[in-house]
Design an enzyme around this catalytic site. Structure first.
Site, PDB file in Angstrom:
ATOM      1  N   LYS B  56       0.888  -1.120  -0.146  1.00 50.78           N
ATOM      2  CA  LYS B  56       0.103   0.131  -0.015  1.00 50.78           C
ATOM      3  C   LYS B  56       1.174   1.534  -0.242  1.00 50.78           C
ATOM      4  O   LYS B  56       1.407   0.960   0.636  1.00 50.78           O
ATOM      5  CB  LYS B  56      -0.663  -0.249   1.434  1.00 50.78           C
ATOM      6  CG  LYS B  56      -1.828   1.447   1.265  1.00 50.78           C
ATOM      7  CD  LYS B  56      -2.993   0.975   0.245  1.00 50.78           C
ATOM      8  CE  LYS B  56      -3.885   2.481   0.128  1.00 50.78           C
ATOM      9  NZ  LYS B  56      -4.564   2.863  -0.943  1.00 50.78           N
ATOM     10  N   ILE B  82     -10.137   6.069  -1.461  1.00 50.08           N
ATOM     11  CA  ILE B  82      -9.555   6.067  -0.553  1.00 50.08           C
ATOM     12  C   ILE B  82      -8.627   7.001   0.570  1.00 50.08           C
ATOM     13  O   ILE B  82      -8.662   6.973   1.735  1.00 50.08           O
ATOM     14  CB  ILE B  82      -8.545   4.612  -0.380  1.00 50.08           C
ATOM     15  CG1 ILE B  82      -9.572   3.789  -0.840  1.00 50.08           C
ATOM     16  CG2 ILE B  82      -8.328   3.892   1.527  1.00 50.08           C
ATOM     17  CD1 ILE B  82     -11.170   2.836  -0.129  1.00 50.08           C
ATOM     18  N   CYS B 140      -2.716   9.271  -8.200  1.00 49.26           N
ATOM     19  CA  CYS B 140      -3.289   8.869  -7.422  1.00 49.26           C
ATOM     20  C   CYS B 140      -4.006  10.148  -7.908  1.00 49.26           C
ATOM     21  O   CYS B 140      -4.153  10.304  -7.682  1.00 49.26           O
ATOM     22  CB  CYS B 140      -3.455   9.134  -5.236  1.00 49.26           C
ATOM     23  SG  CYS B 140      -4.908   8.661  -5.150  1.00 49.26           S
TER      24      CYS B 140
HETATM   25  C1  LIG Z   1      -9.040   0.221  -3.023  1.00 51.59           C
HETATM   26  C2  LIG Z   1      -7.445   0.652  -4.492  1.00 51.59           C
HETATM   27  C3  LIG Z   1      -6.676   1.317  -3.641  1.00 51.59           C
HETATM   28  C4  LIG Z   1      -5.827   1.323  -4.147  1.00 51.59           C
HETATM   29  N1  LIG Z   1      -4.988   2.477  -3.746  1.00 51.59           N
HETATM   30  C5  LIG Z   1      -3.638   2.543  -4.175  1.00 51.59           C
HETATM   31  C6  LIG Z   1      -2.567   3.032  -3.713  1.00 51.59           C
HETATM   32  O1  LIG Z   1      -1.987   2.902  -2.315  1.00 51.59           O
HETATM   33  N2  LIG Z   1      -1.385   2.996  -4.511  1.00 51.59           N
HETATM   34  C7  LIG Z   1      -1.097   2.743  -5.917  1.00 51.59           C
HETATM   35  O2  LIG Z   1       0.126   3.582  -6.936  1.00 51.59           O
HETATM   36  N3  LIG Z   1      -2.210   2.958  -6.504  1.00 51.59           N
HETATM   37  C8  LIG Z   1      -3.785   2.414  -5.315  1.00 51.59           C
HETATM   38  N4  LIG Z   1      -4.719   1.967  -6.306  1.00 51.59           N
HETATM   39  C9  LIG Z   1      -4.594   2.044  -8.384  1.00 51.59           C
HETATM   40  C10 LIG Z   1      -4.234  -0.299  -7.905  1.00 51.59           C
HETATM   41  O3  LIG Z   1      -2.797  -0.129  -7.785  1.00 51.59           O
HETATM   42  C11 LIG Z   1      -4.235  -0.252  -9.419  1.00 51.59           C
HETATM   43  O4  LIG Z   1      -3.305   0.984 -10.366  1.00 51.59           O
HETATM   44  C12 LIG Z   1      -5.905  -0.461 -10.150  1.00 51.59           C
HETATM   45  O5  LIG Z   1      -6.086  -0.372  -9.202  1.00 51.59           O
HETATM   46  C13 LIG Z   1      -5.627  -0.632 -11.996  1.00 51.59           C
HETATM   47  O6  LIG Z   1      -5.434  -1.955 -11.532  1.00 51.59           O
HETATM   48  P1  LIG Z   1      -6.472  -3.415 -11.115  1.00 51.59           P
HETATM   49  O7  LIG Z   1      -7.858  -3.231 -12.668  1.00 51.59           O
HETATM   50  O8  LIG Z   1      -6.578  -4.528 -11.547  1.00 51.59           O
HETATM   51  O9  LIG Z   1      -7.230  -2.801  -9.847  1.00 51.59           O
HETATM   52  C14 LIG Z   1      -5.614   1.072  -5.748  1.00 51.59           C
HETATM   53  C15 LIG Z   1      -6.407   0.297  -6.136  1.00 51.59           C
HETATM   54  C16 LIG Z   1      -8.275   0.320  -5.412  1.00 51.59           C
HETATM   55  C17 LIG Z   1      -8.682  -0.252  -6.024  1.00 51.59           C
END
Ligand SMILES: Cc1cc2nc3c(=O)[nH]c(=O)nc-3n(C[C@H](O)[C@H](O)[C@H](O)COP(=O)(O)O)c2cc1C
Ligand SMILES: Cc1cc2nc3c(=O)[nH]c(=O)nc-3n(C[C@H](O)[C@H](O)[C@H](O)COP(=O)(O)OP(=O)(O)OC[C@H]3O[C@@H](n4cnc5c(N)ncnc54)[C@H](O)[C@@H]3O)c2cc1C
Ligand code: FES
Lengths: 291, 316
Positions: B56, B82, B140
């Site tokens: 995270k 978040i 973010c």
């Molecule tokens: C609930 C949630 C929290 C996330 N928190 C972070 C974070 O703290 N830092 C970050 O670089 N990406 C964060 N992401 C983004 C994910 O790492 C990823 O780049 C994004 O969700 C796209 O990939 P996915 O479609 O496989 O989830 C978060 C995604 C979700 C859904």
């Protein structure tokens, strides 16, 4: 990020598996889904599962995507003649996910993760336990009622709903050796009005009649819509009685990694409902901050 | 679900890849914000069966996020706001890292509001022997100050990467925002300023409305869209970035199975990250790694690394 701990932690790690549908039958305006869960370790009353949004088809489902949190309604163990432990989920069809779950047929499988979260603390003693269930919150109370009875506690269950058909699970509670009070807003079953009215009356009476250990041990356990739980917490607080609630915030993961289920704490900051809860002492929650 | 083991089908395929100088046992990582601090997944998968995980995003001090509602489901995906709720760098290094089993590859993710803040964080985490590399979250989609602005303005991004590069010799990945017009320009900036690799994409800025209540569904109004809904966008951006730079790319966005992951490799990614899928199937990443090896074998590739950029993009 939570320091809490009213709820009781599980003895066993959650498992990720496929549950097999045994039956999926209507119960008034709700439905009871019985599942065979290989390796199910048993749950503490108040724990929940994350259930896939419907039976698995050939290809992984991508829409709807997320699993649905559901209380473990009845933890049946290995019933005679069966090879695996089984559990029941008591639910209502409110949207896409629960519609798909309602279409799951016996023999099909549903992805399942659980048991999750912290359950209700169950202490022995002479204090009356008043269990208040509203809507689908009723599902979280059945195993709790049984555990309290096993612990020798006097138990009063109060179920509230709009009308008779919304009193899901009522027959199962009727089969338990406890006093059951039902309230319906339209008066079609039990007392007419909100369940908080009989709660206030019965709690006042219990507090008035009891003394010593049986007075100190009185507890309210409330699960249902947020306004109902908040009202129960208020009634209990006025009489100096501890009130435990189980929150139903939306969840994506159920095991503490998405941080989506946060509930505001009375002392500031947030607690994850899926990990620190879903069971909380009502005083831990900043109720005005819940949507 | 990903329960079943693949019966030894991929024997003989070399699954190892090197991402930004980090040797990985296979090409599948898990994405920041979707894998907690790793230990949460111990009941569901063997953490040494995946390439590694990105923790995270961290800030210097512990941080609480937005009030609820923070998440909402949308077609084939979800929204989140978040806002980088995390335990802070000290608790991460002192409590979270030591709780992990040996042999787990951990990439730390850093978030800040100024280049100097990122640099301090990166210096602190990359000095730790258990940290294989650092990913800076320049993207973010819902923190007002910082984050996304860096990923959206090439000049700010250049300054950020330059400052952070000066703070560490260790492997440095920059996670880019998809919320830009020309991703290739952003990728070139990272390469020019000395990043060892690029991760893309973060969540796509989005919103949803509850019509009955006439309100946004998220308390923050705007959120980040993730899940299968964004996969074709992510794939396009990986493809465009891969055309523009030579440094390795880690592809993220909507990956649910091995076939999704292979698409990213073919479009030029060296490795992939599994994100939202971890929520519905906490064992998915390990199954995806096995599935990639199976694919490589079925298609006659001796090494998973050879899948990178192996797309046949001739017309007709
Ligand atoms: C609930 C949630 C929290 C996330 N928190 C972070 C974070 O703290 N830092 C970050 O670089 N990406 C964060 N992401 C983004 C994910 O790492 C990823 O780049 C994004 O969700 C796209 O990939 P996915 O479609 O496989 O989830 C978060 C995604 C979700 C859904
Ligand atoms: C710990 C926990 C235990 C639960 N136990 C049960 C249970 O035993 N039985 C049961 O029927 N339900 C239970 N719920 C609620 C259940 O998860 C939701 O009803 C379900 O996710 C809705 O899915 P859907 O796709 O059908 O509805 P959606 O299409 O997602 O939503 C339809 C409507 O339902 C509302 N809704 C969605 N999620 C919730 C929620 N968590 N609480 C209240 N309203 C919601 C939405 O705002 C919307 O108006 C529980 C929730 C939690 C967090
Ligand atoms: S539901 Fe994901 S952290 Fe609670």
């Amino acid at each position: 990020m939570s320091a809490t701990t009213t709820g009781i932690e599980s003895r066993s790690a959650p498992l990720r598996t496929r549950a097999r549908v045994i039956s999926n039958e209507p119960d008034g305006r709700g439905r009871t889904l019985r599942l065979a869960v290989p390796g199910w370790p048993g749950a503490i009353p108040g724990q929940f599962l994350m259930l896939g949004p419907g039976a698995e088809a050939g290809v992984a489902r991508r829409d709807p995507l997320l699993p649905r949190p559901m209380a473990v309604y009845r933890d049946l163990g290995v019933v005679s003649g069966a090879a695996e432990p089984s559990i029941e989920v008591l639910y209502r069809v409110v949207g896409r996910g629960t519609t798909l779950i309602s279409e799951a047929q016996p023999g099909q499988s549903i992805p399942l993760v659980g048991p999750l979260g912290r359950g209700f603390p169950v202490a022995p003693g002479p204090g009356l336990a008043l269990l208040v269930g509203g809507g689908t919150g009723i599902a979280s109370l059945y195993e709790l009622a049984r555990a309290l009875l096993r612990a020798g506690r006097p138990v009063l269950v109060l179920l509230g709903a709009r009308s008779q058909d919304d009193l899901i699970g009522r027959r199962d509670f009727e089969a338990l050796d406890l006093e059951l009070v039902c309230a319906t807003e339209d008066g079609s079953h039990g007392v007419a009005g909100r369940v908080t009215e009989p709660l206030a009356e019965r709690l006042r009476r219990a507090v008035g009649e009891a003394s010593g250990a049986s007075r100190a041990g009185i507890e309210v356990f409330a699960v249902g819509p947020t306004p109902m739980m908040r009202a129960c917490a208020g009634i209990a607080a006025e009489l100096g009685v501890r009130c435990l609630v189980s929150l139903e915030n939306p969840m994506a993961c159920g095991f503490g990694v998405c941080l989506g289920c946060a509930a505001p704490r009375a002392e500031g900051g947030f607690s994850l409902v899926c990990r620190a809860g879903p069971v909380f002492d009502a005083r831990e929650i900043a109720w005005e901050g819940l949507p | 679900m990903s329960g079943a083991e693949t019966p030894g089908g991929a024997a003989g395929v070399d699954e190892r890849v090197v991402l930004a100088g980090i040797p990985l046992r296979n090409a599948v990582l898990t994405a920041s914000g979707t894998f907690g601090y790793g230990t949460e997944f111990a009941p569901f998968l063997d953490l040494t069966q995946i390439g590694g995980f990105v923790a995270k995003s961290l800030t210097l001090e512990p941080r609480f996020g937005n009030p609820p509602p923070r998440i909402a489901e949308t077609p084939a995906g979800m929204l989140n706001a978040i806002s980088i709720e995390n335990v802070g760098v000290r608790a991460f290094l002192e409590e979270k890292l030591p709780a992990l089993p040996e042999g787990v590859v951990v990439i730390a993710s850093a978030f800040g509001t100024a280049p100097e803040v990122y640099a301090e964080l990166v210096a602190r985490v990359s000095a730790h022997p258990r940290i294989a590399g650092v990913e800076i979250n320049a993207s973010c989609p819902h923190v007002k100050a910082g984050g996304i602005e860096f990923g959206q303005d090439p000049k700010l991004l250049a300054e950020l990467v330059r400052t952070v590069r000066a703070a560490t010799q260790g492997p440095l990945l920059v996670k880019l925002s998809p919320n830009v017009t020309r991703i290739a320009d952003m990728a070139r900036v990272c390469e020019a300023e000395g990043a060892d690799g690029i991760t893309l994409i973060n969540a796509v800025q989005a919103m949803e409305v509850d019509v009955e209540r006439r309100r946004p569904v998220l308390s923050n109004i705007l959120g980040g869209l993730s899940g299968p809904a964004i996969r074709p966008i992510a794939l396009r951006m990986v493809w465009q970035a891969a055309q523009a730079v030579k440094i390795p790319i880690c592809g993220v966005g909507g990956i649910t199975d091995a076939s999704d992951a292979v698409k990213f490799l073919l479009c030029g990614a060296t490795a992939v990250q599994v994100g939202t899928t971890n929520y519905l199937d906490p064992g998915a990443a390990a199954a995806i790694a096995r599935g990639i090896a199976d694919y490589a074998q079925r298609h006659g590739f001796a090494r998973v690394a050879d899948l990178t950029g192996a797309l046949d993009a001739r017309r007709g």
